[in-house]
Write a protein that holds these residues in place. Sequence first.
Motif, mmCIF file in Angstrom:
data_model
loop_
_atom_site.group_PDB
_atom_site.id
_atom_site.type_symbol
_atom_site.label_atom_id
_atom_site.label_comp_id
_atom_site.label_asym_id
_atom_site.label_seq_id
_atom_site.Cartn_x
_atom_site.Cartn_y
_atom_site.Cartn_z
ATOM 1 N N TYR A 154 39.252 53.445 37.333
ATOM 2 C CA TYR A 154 38.334 53.047 38.418
ATOM 3 C C TYR A 154 36.932 52.855 37.861
ATOM 4 O O TYR A 154 36.253 51.869 38.152
ATOM 5 N N TYR A 194 36.666 49.701 35.725
ATOM 6 C CA TYR A 194 36.637 48.431 36.462
ATOM 7 C C TYR A 194 35.363 48.268 37.279
ATOM 8 O O TYR A 194 34.680 47.250 37.204
ATOM 9 N N TYR A 195 35.064 49.308 38.071
ATOM 10 C CA TYR A 195 33.972 49.167 39.039
ATOM 11 C C TYR A 195 32.605 49.531 38.498
ATOM 12 O O TYR A 195 31.592 49.023 38.969
ATOM 13 N N GLY A 241 32.406 47.657 34.578
ATOM 14 C CA GLY A 241 32.500 46.211 34.769
ATOM 15 C C GLY A 241 33.523 45.512 33.898
ATOM 16 O O GLY A 241 33.406 44.319 33.596
ATOM 17 N N THR A 299 36.467 43.772 33.949
ATOM 18 C CA THR A 299 37.327 43.181 34.975
ATOM 19 C C THR A 299 38.259 42.116 34.425
ATOM 20 O O THR A 299 38.943 41.431 35.190
ATOM 21 N N SER A 300 38.232 41.937 33.126
ATOM 22 C CA SER A 300 39.105 40.904 32.556
ATOM 23 C C SER A 300 39.679 41.381 31.238
ATOM 24 O O SER A 300 39.219 42.358 30.643
ATOM 25 N N MET A 352 41.228 37.052 34.282
ATOM 26 C CA MET A 352 40.540 37.906 35.256
ATOM 27 C C MET A 352 41.581 38.739 35.983
ATOM 28 O O MET A 352 42.615 38.220 36.404
ATOM 29 N N PRO A 381 41.579 44.023 41.084
ATOM 30 C CA PRO A 381 41.301 45.462 40.906
ATOM 31 C C PRO A 381 42.548 46.319 40.764
ATOM 32 O O PRO A 381 42.642 47.141 39.859
ATOM 33 N N ALA A 404 44.268 45.664 37.428
ATOM 34 C CA ALA A 404 43.497 46.226 36.317
ATOM 35 C C ALA A 404 43.630 47.735 36.251
ATOM 36 O O ALA A 404 43.859 48.308 35.185
ATOM 37 N N TYR A 452 45.128 49.711 33.144
ATOM 38 C CA TYR A 452 44.284 50.658 32.399
ATOM 39 C C TYR A 452 44.867 52.073 32.468
ATOM 40 O O TYR A 452 44.886 52.794 31.465
#
Lengths: 341, 249
Positions: free
Chosen positions: A139, A142-143, A146, A148-149, A162, A165, A168, A172
Amino acid sequence: MLFKFLMISILSMAFTTVLMVPFLNFMYSLGIKRAWEGKKNIKNSFFRKFHGWKVGTPTGGGALVLLSIFIFSGLYYILTSFSINWTTATLFITLLLFGLLGMYDDLIKTLLYKRTKFWGLRMKHKLILQLVIGFVISYLLYYKAGITSVYLPWYPDGIRLMLAPSVAIIIYTLTIVGSANAFNITDGLDGLMTGMFLISSLFLWIIIGTLKIPGDVELVLAVTVGALIPFLYFNIYPARVWIGDTGSMSLGSLMAVLFIMSDSLFAFPFVALVFVIIAFSSIFQMFTKKFLLKKYMKIAPIHFHFQAMGWDETKVVMRFWLFSVVTGLTGLAIALIGRAN
Amino acid sequence: MKKFEELVKQEIDKYLNLNVGGVYCKVPYIFGSSWMEFWRTGGKGSVEQIKVEAEKLFTLYDLVPAEMTEFERYKFLRDKRVGIDCSGLVYNVYDQITKELFNKPLSSYVVRFAGLIGQIDKLVFSFKRSRRIASYHLTSDLNSFPVENLKDIRIGDMIKMKSSDPEIGHVAIIYNIDISQDEIIYAHSSFKTKTVGPHLGKIRVTNYDLPIDKQDWEEVSAKGDSISTNASSEEGLGLRRLKIFTETI
């Protein structure tokens, strides 16, 4: 930048070197060794024969490695203008959470064994906790960080995919948890995991340098490499200390996060291919034992199988290190496809 | 008829004299597990399947049966869930017999439900069929009929009994009948009797005009009660015969 981080690495090495002997003395004095009361308590004949003489070796030495990483990284941030951001925070959280989980597992195997009468955390509980921690870190990746790809190496320019969420976070999480467990399973012979980690780290360092990944990632990697070198001195055969779950789980998860942050997730299983093979050998043996009631290896994971076949422990470790170099070179090449001339 | 009786004894004897690794292994009682654990015999395997599974497990754990005591072998198999339950024993005995006599497995004949649904169920759920057949299926009116008169008893008949779980029940199979001695020997795999797992029990016939539960049963439960009360004729229990095993066999 590279010179700076090399110096940090050397300082981290020096710091850990100075602390190693007192730390070892401390561990021996506390009796932080696995709860085997002599060879006769080791039920498995393979372990009794090949590893029974190691009874009494302290485990959990990863705690010093983690301490070095935290102290040196922290000092660097305090003394320079480097600001702590979510990238750094995520790396520290990874080390801390997996380190604590590993430390708890080590404590159950050692000091708390008489109370729990169980050899470490039960697999189911460990996996659930790992997935929860992995989810948290994913989390953040991703958030907050950053990421995200994912870069897929393809000639000539690669493909940037890309990720949604949920996709990803799932990828991860599985990578982080898988890596933590793979490194944990690999930690079975003196110096095996630590040496292979260092080799993979050096290739990752080259990737980071070539792709010019921001400094936080390189800093933590440099400090980790520096802290592990003196540890390896005491960890190689015959080991005076084992890294324990404290070190193996935290370093395994750290490696995964570092590769994700280095935009080289796709190359990770190639650089760490030996870890992947070791982990799959365990899964394969579990599968065939349960469903086919048959063992295809004398003992899993595969490094023990080679030892059971007659290879000396040092021979197994050296060859696996060599294999790591080969897979590291391959992974490096894959990571740089379409990105570096 | 004679071949049928010989087959019954032959198949039961295999369970009573299991040989693994050149030594006798007492077969434990294992409560049948779900068909979803299809890679294991799960308390419903044939003797050959149980033997193969036992051999694999001994090898897997680097154990040599000949170097273990009888109790150690039994405990190992029990702990690894290798064994047979009551319906598994009877099912597999009958299964071998139908294959021998009719060239078809027992699953071709035994249904779980009445009518068309039963036939569809037989077709659709044919995978690991023995795991889906319990004692109450074998002894139900769909697949068997009661043997009203004790004088009509034959080797291979079933004794329908109740168990602690009324929905499941228990079943034994007649192993031998000795008219001269007025003795009936049955075989079953149980865990609530003093002897656990597949074994033989004896009934002394005191009056051929009375149902089987009113005879003199030698076997007692683990608590010491006679197990004849579990085959009460008043409750619709007692002797039954599988419909496919008619007089012509």
